[in-house]
Design a protein around this motif. Structure first.
Motif, PDB file in Angstrom:
ATOM      1  N   ARG A   1     -28.979 -37.105  32.428  1.00 37.04           N
ATOM      2  CA  ARG A   1     -28.270 -38.202  31.750  1.00 37.04           C
ATOM      3  C   ARG A   1     -29.230 -39.266  31.231  1.00 37.04           C
ATOM      4  N   ASP A   2     -30.303 -39.499  31.978  1.00 40.07           N
ATOM      5  CA  ASP A   2     -31.220 -40.597  31.678  1.00 40.07           C
ATOM      6  C   ASP A   2     -32.558 -40.041  31.188  1.00 40.07           C
TER       7      ASP A   2
ATOM      8  N   GLU B   1     -31.132 -32.754  37.056  1.00 39.64           N
ATOM      9  CA  GLU B   1     -30.208 -33.876  36.884  1.00 39.64           C
ATOM     10  C   GLU B   1     -30.944 -35.201  36.713  1.00 39.64           C
ATOM     11  N   HIS B   2     -32.164 -35.263  37.238  1.00 43.82           N
ATOM     12  CA  HIS B   2     -32.893 -36.532  37.223  1.00 43.82           C
ATOM     13  C   HIS B   2     -34.384 -36.267  37.022  1.00 43.82           C
TER      14      HIS B   2
ATOM     15  N   THR C   1     -26.874 -31.341  27.182  1.00 43.90           N
ATOM     16  CA  THR C   1     -27.124 -32.242  28.307  1.00 43.90           C
ATOM     17  C   THR C   1     -26.032 -33.305  28.322  1.00 43.90           C
ATOM     18  N   GLU C   2     -26.139 -34.230  29.274  1.00 40.34           N
ATOM     19  CA  GLU C   2     -25.173 -35.310  29.369  1.00 40.34           C
ATOM     20  C   GLU C   2     -25.756 -36.638  28.913  1.00 40.34           C
ATOM     21  N   VAL C   3     -26.841 -36.578  28.133  1.00 41.78           N
ATOM     22  CA  VAL C   3     -27.460 -37.787  27.615  1.00 41.78           C
ATOM     23  C   VAL C   3     -26.542 -38.398  26.559  1.00 41.78           C
ATOM     24  N   ALA C   4     -26.187 -39.646  26.765  1.00 44.71           N
ATOM     25  CA  ALA C   4     -25.298 -40.329  25.837  1.00 44.71           C
ATOM     26  C   ALA C   4     -26.024 -41.420  25.054  1.00 44.71           C
ATOM     27  N   ASN C   5     -27.153 -41.894  25.576  1.00 45.94           N
ATOM     28  CA  ASN C   5     -27.857 -43.007  24.962  1.00 45.94           C
ATOM     29  C   ASN C   5     -29.331 -42.624  24.802  1.00 45.94           C
TER      30      ASN C   5
ATOM     31  N   ASN D   1     -28.294 -30.942  33.384  1.00 41.36           N
ATOM     32  CA  ASN D   1     -27.309 -31.995  33.650  1.00 41.36           C
ATOM     33  C   ASN D   1     -27.932 -33.382  33.608  1.00 41.36           C
TER      34      ASN D   1
END
Length: 189
Positions: free
Chosen positions: A164-165, A142-143, A183-187, A162
């Protein structure tokens, strides 16, 4: 000893007495279910540079930390079976590999694949200065710390996590390929 540099094994029980015969082995691929105990037997293979294992019954492969010459390590949790002339693969029902702290000792690693497991913490990667290719597909990550510096990294696969960053990638100037599917990467900036 047998002067065999490459060995592929299917459904093989690792017998510590027999491993002495393979002391010159550099490449080993085992397509079979392994147990925690059988990994310790690999420590006598000190010349290994490439190792590929199905680790479906292994939670802490600490027995690998003695393989200081390893450059390529692949630990995955997939069952294989034959269906006619075709090999079928299926993810393990209960993957167990969570702790990858043993990697700290494997400073020569250039390629690392730990796919289809339950790894969450990847902070140990900071101890792998030569790492060029990293696949952590389908784990529980996640991180990833922004302090993680993978300066030699060229290929990274984090698909199916999972996360995001991805700001930690700023410390990987040689990165050429990146897989973030699922994944949950949006940017990406």
């Amino acid at each position: 000893p047998l002067k065999v540099p490459v060995l592929g094994i299917e459904n093989f029980l690792l017998n510590p007495k027999r491993l002495e015969d393979f002391s010159l082995l550099r490449y080993l691929g085992i397509l079979a279910s392994l147990t925690q105990d059988s990994l310790g037997n690999l420590s006598s293979l000190s010349n290994l540079t490439h190792l590929q294992l199905n680790v479906n019954d292994i939670s802490e492969p600490k027995g690998l930390r003695h393989l200081k010459k390893l450059k390529h390590l692949s630990l995955f949790c997939i069952y294989y079976s034959w269906e006619g002339s075709t090999i079928k693969s299926q993810r393990c029902n209960n993957p167990e590999l969570t702790d990858i702290s043993f990697l700290k000792e494997l400073k020569a690693l250039e390629v690392l694949k730990i796919d289809h497991n339950v790894v969450e913490d990847v902070s140990v990667l900071e101890f792998l200065p030569r790492l060029q290719s990293l696949s952590l597909r389908a784990n529980k990550i996640e991180h990833v710390s922004a302090n993680l510096k993978l300066k030699e990294l060229r290929h990274l696969d984090l698909a199916g996590n999972n996360i995001r960053d991805i700001s930690f990638l700023g410390a990987s100037p040689k990165l050429r390929s990146l897989n973030l599917s699922g994944t949950e990467v949006a940017n990406l900036s």
